[in-house]
Design a protein around this motif. Structure first.
Motif, PDB file in Angstrom:
ATOM      1  N   ASP A   1       0.828  -1.209   0.000  1.00  0.00           N
ATOM      2  CA  ASP A   1       0.000   0.000   0.000  1.00  0.00           C
ATOM      3  C   ASP A   1       0.864   1.262   0.000  1.00  0.00           C
ATOM      4  O   ASP A   1       0.520   2.259  -0.653  1.00  0.00           O
ATOM      5  N   LEU A   2       1.971   1.237   0.721  1.00  0.00           N
ATOM      6  CA  LEU A   2       2.870   2.385   0.723  1.00  0.00           C
ATOM      7  C   LEU A   2       3.445   2.610  -0.671  1.00  0.00           C
ATOM      8  O   LEU A   2       3.470   3.740  -1.172  1.00  0.00           O
ATOM      9  N   ASP A   3       3.928   1.541  -1.294  1.00  0.00           N
ATOM     10  CA  ASP A   3       4.471   1.668  -2.642  1.00  0.00           C
ATOM     11  C   ASP A   3       3.424   2.263  -3.585  1.00  0.00           C
ATOM     12  O   ASP A   3       3.725   3.117  -4.428  1.00  0.00           O
ATOM     13  N   TYR A   4       2.194   1.818  -3.448  1.00  0.00           N
ATOM     14  CA  TYR A   4       1.130   2.317  -4.302  1.00  0.00           C
ATOM     15  C   TYR A   4       0.812   3.772  -3.989  1.00  0.00           C
ATOM     16  O   TYR A   4       0.590   4.586  -4.895  1.00  0.00           O
ATOM     17  N   HIS A   5       0.783   4.116  -2.722  1.00  0.00           N
ATOM     18  CA  HIS A   5       0.523   5.493  -2.295  1.00  0.00           C
ATOM     19  C   HIS A   5       1.522   6.452  -2.938  1.00  0.00           C
ATOM     20  O   HIS A   5       1.155   7.559  -3.371  1.00  0.00           O
TER      21      HIS A   5
END
Length: 464
Positions: free
Chosen positions: A286-290
């Motif tokens: 999710d962080l990478d996507y954010h």
């Protein structure tokens, strides 16, 4: 500049392990500024796709699909991707020199243009489409969520997604140590030189058939999207810490799920998501996507991605901003000259982050008619011309930069003025009448072949 190695941070921990706040800060600090001697350069060139003979008429979905199907068979060194509105983007691989980057992208563009010409289509270099209203070509959950998120702030998001194009220059972050090529100096220079680049290369004076009163309507629209999604963090002595705070405090675009529509939360910042664990705990994935959903004018992705330059007219117009920007960052003498040239402009930002400050606003509205921006641009272009031979640039490149300097910079003009001159002279096919600016929107990218692929930190896709 597409380089899967820079994404690498995505697979070091189990994808469904919840993150803590200190872990987020450490991860962001570690992956977004990869320091070392500047060695590589890259460029991402976005293009509007128009009918070759009647550019004011919209290209049908069926014709775009046929053209893009034909492009899938073309071998290219660059990554070819499609934007939500059907724009095309070529993203070069990291190149060891400016001339290598130019050579690769020019060859790839020639191949793409040949295919499109066979379909009576052409690539058009404008920062914003002067004729067409936003319409989505790509229908995917990522863009459904992005559209829903940006719509809350007005129509600017849809314009940026579907009717804008840019030249994005990608440069190494720089040395860990201080100095003209140090990462702290280069981060500062990218944000303070940014308004000069906006002004010099402004090429989007129209929206909805009308002059907006801004030379870079594209930059105006970015500012209207708001600081959380499209703003920079405050400048300081520690770019890593500032960017990590910005990432944590930025709004979450969406919470993904395996099936069904993605949730688009209101007023949920990543820091709050980590602390609350709702609607589910965020993971490394999710962080990478954010990170792919934040669109500041300078985006750190290991390297620095400068995103403020409008798409340029002509087949090779994109070469000039690439050459000038590379010279001003990677040649130590030119970098020092640029630093001194833009330093007097800094007080005009009033300490506010880019692009939401008076200096960036003046650049987008007035371009080089602004005396301070014009003086800085004249100095920076002269420094770039002196530096380009030291970087191995050939006479074709230096002549192109010199021609741009003579035609625009020294005269306080930008490519936007040429389009406005044609409109006022009655040579443009669109019926254009003066009118107020209207808000617009933002874009993202999806590959021509997306089956079995997942978005990377670069907003590109890699094989899952």
């Amino acid at each position: 500049m597409s380089d899967a190695r820079d994404v690498g941070a995505g697979g070091c921990s189990p994808p469904f392990t919840a993150l803590t706040e200190p872990e987020v800060e450490a991860l962001v600090r570690g992956i977004c500024f990869k320091t070392g001697p500047p060695r590589t350069v890259g460029v991402e060139v976005e293009w509007l796709v128009h009918e070759a003979h009647t550019p004011w008429l919209p290209v049908t979905r069926e014709r775009l699909e046929a053209a893009y199907a034909a492009l899938r068979c073309v071998p290219l060194a660059s990554a070819l991707t499609v934007e939500p509105g059907g724009q095309l983007e070529l993203s070069s691989p990291p190149a060891g020199s400016l001339m290598e980057c130019l050579s690769v992208v020019r060859a790839d563009l020639a191949a793409v243009r040949a295919v499109l010409a066979g379909q009576d289509l052409c690539l058009v270099g404008l920062g914003h489409d002067p004729w067409h209203t936003p319409r989505r070509f790509l229908r995917e959950r990522r863009y459904d969520a992005l559209e829903a998120c940006l719509d809350r702030g007005g129509p600017a998001g849809r314009h940026m997604m579907c009717t804008s194009a840019s030249v994005q220059v990608c440069l190494d972050a720089g040395h860990e140590e201080p100095g003209p090529l140090g990462h702290v100096r280069r981060w500062w220079l990218a944000h303070q030189l940014g308004p000069v680049l906006v002004a010099a290369f402004a090429n989007s004076p129209l929206l909805g058939h009308r002059p907006t009163g801004w030379l870079s309507t594209r930059q105006l629209l970015w500012a209207q999207i708001g600081p959380g999604r499209a703003g920079a963090p405050p400048l300081g002595d520690d770019p890593r810490a500032a960017w990590a705070r910005h990432v944590l405090d930025a709004p979450v675009m969406c919470v993904r799920r395996d099936d069904g529509p993605w949730e688009v939360p209101e007023a949920l910042h990543f820091r709050h998501w980590v602390r609350s664990g709702l609607p589910r705990p965020p993971t490394r994935e999710d962080l990478d996507y954010h990170l792919t959903t934040l669109f500041p004018p300078v985006r750190p992705r290991g390297h620095l991605e400068l995103r403020m330059i409008d798409a340029q007219p002509g087949d090779d117009g994109w070469m000039v901003p690439l050459a000038v920007t590379t010279a001003l960052f990677d040649d130590p003498q030119a970098a020092e000259t640029a630093y001194r040239a833009v330093a007097p402009l800094t007080e005009r930002s009033l300490g506010l982050p880019a692009p939401h400050n008076p200096l960036w606003t003046a650049a987008a509205r007035s371009g080089l008619a602004d005396p301070g921006l014009r003086e800085a641009a004249v100095t920076c272009f002269a420094a770039a011309l002196r530096a380009l031979p030291r970087l191995g640039a050939d006479t074709e490149v230096t002549d192109a930069v010199a021609g741009f300097q003579d035609r625009y910079v020294r005269r306080g003009r930008s490519p936007a003025h040429d389009l406005l001159d044609r409109i006022h002279g009655g040579t443009e096919p669109a019926r254009i009448t003066p009118g107020p600016a209207r808000p617009g929107g933002r874009r993202l990218r999806t590959p021509l072949t997306s089956a079995g692929r997942t978005p990377t930190v670069h907003g590109k896709d890699e094989t899952a």
